[in-house]
Design a protein around this motif. Structure first.
Motif, PDB file in Angstrom:
ATOM      1  N   GLY A 291      35.097  27.660 -15.871  1.00  0.00           N
ATOM      2  CA  GLY A 291      33.884  27.658 -16.679  1.00  0.00           C
ATOM      3  C   GLY A 291      33.482  29.009 -17.229  1.00  0.00           C
ATOM      4  N   HIS A 292      34.417  29.973 -17.262  1.00  0.00           N
ATOM      5  CA  HIS A 292      34.075  31.314 -17.727  1.00  0.00           C
ATOM      6  C   HIS A 292      33.591  31.319 -19.174  1.00  0.00           C
ATOM      7  CE1 HIS A 292      36.212  32.375 -14.109  1.00  0.00           C
ATOM      8  NE2 HIS A 292      35.986  33.660 -14.285  1.00  0.00           N
ATOM      9  N   LEU A 293      34.308  30.619 -20.055  1.00  0.00           N
ATOM     10  CA  LEU A 293      33.929  30.632 -21.465  1.00  0.00           C
ATOM     11  C   LEU A 293      32.597  29.935 -21.678  1.00  0.00           C
ATOM     12  CD1 LEU A 293      34.404  31.223 -24.424  1.00  0.00           C
ATOM     13  CD2 LEU A 293      35.838  29.170 -24.561  1.00  0.00           C
ATOM     14  N   VAL A 294      32.425  28.767 -21.081  1.00  0.00           N
ATOM     15  CA  VAL A 294      31.159  28.047 -21.234  1.00  0.00           C
ATOM     16  C   VAL A 294      30.002  28.882 -20.691  1.00  0.00           C
ATOM     17  CG1 VAL A 294      29.837  26.063 -20.390  1.00  0.00           C
ATOM     18  CG2 VAL A 294      32.114  25.732 -21.360  1.00  0.00           C
TER      19      VAL A 294
ATOM     20  N   ALA B 177      29.940  21.665 -21.681  1.00  0.00           N
ATOM     21  CA  ALA B 177      30.631  20.833 -20.698  1.00  0.00           C
ATOM     22  C   ALA B 177      32.044  21.367 -20.531  1.00  0.00           C
ATOM     23  CB  ALA B 177      30.659  19.372 -21.134  1.00  0.00           C
ATOM     24  N   VAL B 178      32.618  21.101 -19.363  1.00  0.00           N
ATOM     25  CA  VAL B 178      33.989  21.509 -19.047  1.00  0.00           C
ATOM     26  C   VAL B 178      34.739  20.291 -18.537  1.00  0.00           C
ATOM     27  CG1 VAL B 178      35.441  22.917 -17.529  1.00  0.00           C
ATOM     28  CG2 VAL B 178      33.326  23.872 -18.475  1.00  0.00           C
ATOM     29  N   ILE B 179      35.956  20.101 -19.029  1.00  0.00           N
ATOM     30  CA  ILE B 179      36.860  19.095 -18.474  1.00  0.00           C
ATOM     31  C   ILE B 179      38.032  19.831 -17.838  1.00  0.00           C
ATOM     32  CG2 ILE B 179      38.500  17.266 -19.013  1.00  0.00           C
ATOM     33  CD1 ILE B 179      36.622  16.191 -21.047  1.00  0.00           C
ATOM     34  N   GLU B 180      38.287  19.545 -16.562  1.00  0.00           N
ATOM     35  CA  GLU B 180      39.355  20.245 -15.837  1.00  0.00           C
ATOM     36  C   GLU B 180      39.908  19.377 -14.721  1.00  0.00           C
ATOM     37  OE1 GLU B 180      41.552  22.149 -15.256  1.00  0.00           O
ATOM     38  OE2 GLU B 180      41.354  23.975 -16.400  1.00  0.00           O
ATOM     39  N   ARG B 181      41.032  19.849 -14.159  1.00  0.00           N
ATOM     40  CA  ARG B 181      41.612  19.232 -12.974  1.00  0.00           C
ATOM     41  C   ARG B 181      40.675  19.424 -11.779  1.00  0.00           C
ATOM     42  NH1 ARG B 181      45.706  22.428 -11.658  1.00  0.00           N
ATOM     43  NH2 ARG B 181      44.996  24.027 -13.109  1.00  0.00           N
ATOM     44  N   PRO B 182      40.848  18.658 -10.702  1.00  0.00           N
ATOM     45  CA  PRO B 182      39.871  18.670  -9.607  1.00  0.00           C
ATOM     46  C   PRO B 182      39.568  20.048  -9.027  1.00  0.00           C
ATOM     47  CG  PRO B 182      41.321  16.786  -9.372  1.00  0.00           C
ATOM     48  CD  PRO B 182      41.875  17.588 -10.511  1.00  0.00           C
ATOM     49  N   GLY B 183      40.602  20.862  -8.751  1.00  0.00           N
ATOM     50  CA  GLY B 183      40.371  22.165  -8.135  1.00  0.00           C
ATOM     51  C   GLY B 183      39.535  23.092  -8.999  1.00  0.00           C
TER      52      GLY B 183
END
Length: 328
Positions: A171-174, A187-193
């Motif tokens: 989430g650095h950019l957001v 919002a951020v979409i990412e893998r679980p970790g």
């Protein structure tokens, strides 16, 4: 400097491997701002003192360590950044994701030159090893510090009220965008970790932000923020043209006729220094991921294959470009 000396320096593998091994055992951080006797250093690092002596003398001859008149080990101006925890430690650690990728590059370059493609799946390797996955995530985010502030400062973001960062890491950019623009939602979409880490980092922004678990190789999940900008920051260069087109197509379908797809990448075509950096990264991406760096026209062509037209190309001070696409 003669040609043979130059060639020997370019071909040398011992120095980079020795440097990474020293980072992996914590040598530079253990020395820090001190002048440390070698036996004390070996005991602190739990390594063989005779072997450490050889490594220290090797690094001393390459201006990475000093030895004073009393036999104490000290850092040099070159190695001083390695004495502090941070970006360089993550980027050079032979025991973490950086070392794993370096070894992969050495092993796979020649087969890639012969076949032109890779049968390895780095994403599957990461998913199968939680420690390696976490190290890779840390590595990517330390490198993000090189470009995020310059990208977040771009006036291009003033056109949006809601931004969705696809594959947005921790989430650095957001976070940088929300800090710079108090009215923006993200919002951020990412893998679980990485998604879990992003939730922690972005918690202070409250209802202005949302983190969703997802995989860019699958149809995009729906978020409650209804973003008008779908961001792909340093994503497409990890993929060959076909997979990059699929990812772009999914972003385009989610953005619809009123949204925009914003691609943040290096763009090939600059001066000598820029070309040196870009070609370094281009060959590395090709060998490790089957990916590539691209020119502006190649991005435009990739967008067209995904049903998008390139509206704008905004450069930043770090040679990261904001390439804005809309449905054709």
């Amino acid at each position: 400097m003669g040609a043979e000396t130059t060639l020997a320096g370019l071909a040398d593998l011992m120095t980079p491997v020795a440097l990474r091994a020293a980072v992996a055992i914590g040598l530079f951080e253990a020395v820090g701002e001190r002048a440390v006797p070698l036996p004390v250093l070996a005991a602190e690092l739990d390594v063989d003192v005779a072997a450490l002596d050889r490594l220290v003398r090797f690094l001393r001859a390459r201006d990475l360590l000093r030895i004073d008149a009393d036999g104490n080990v000290l850092l040099t101006a070159v190695s001083e950044p390695l004495g502090r925890p941070g970006n360089w430690s993550a980027r050079l650690n032979w025991a973490g994701a950086a070392g794993h990728l370096d070894r992969r590059f050495v092993e796979d370059l020649l087969p890639m030159l012969r076949a032109g493609r890779t049968d390895r799946d780095i994403w599957a390797e990461l998913a199968a090893d939680p420690a390696l996955d976490a190290s890779f995530d840390e590595l990517m985010n330390t490198r993000a510090d090189e470009w995020i502030d310059a990208v977040a400062a771009s006036d291009s973001w003033s056109a949006y009220d809601r931004v969705l960062d696809l594959g947005g890491g921790r989430g650095h950019l957001v976070a940088a965008l929300l800090t710079a623009r108090p009215r923006l939602r993200g919002a951020v979409i990412e893998r679980p970790g990485p998604a879990a880490a992003a939730r922690t980092r972005l918690a202070s922004y409250g209802e202005r932000v949302e983190v969703v678990v997802g995989d860019l190789r699958e149809p995009l999940p729906v978020t409650s923020t209804g973003p008008d900008a779908y961001v792909l920051a340093h994503i497409l260069h990890d993929w060959d043209d076909e997979n990059a087109r699929i990812i772009l197509s999914r972003a385009a379908a989610a953005a619809g006729s009123s949204g925009r797809v914003v691609v943040i990448e290096r763009v090939l075509g600059g001066g000598a220094d820029e070309l040196r950096e870009a070609t370094h990264q281009d060959l590395r991406l090709f060998v490790l991921f089957g990916g590539r760096e691209r020119t502006r026209q190649e991005f435009a062509d990739l967008g067209a294959a995904a049903g998008l037209r390139l509206l704008d190309d905004t450069a930043t001070a770090t040679n990261r470009h904001l390439l804005t696409f809309a449905l054709t």
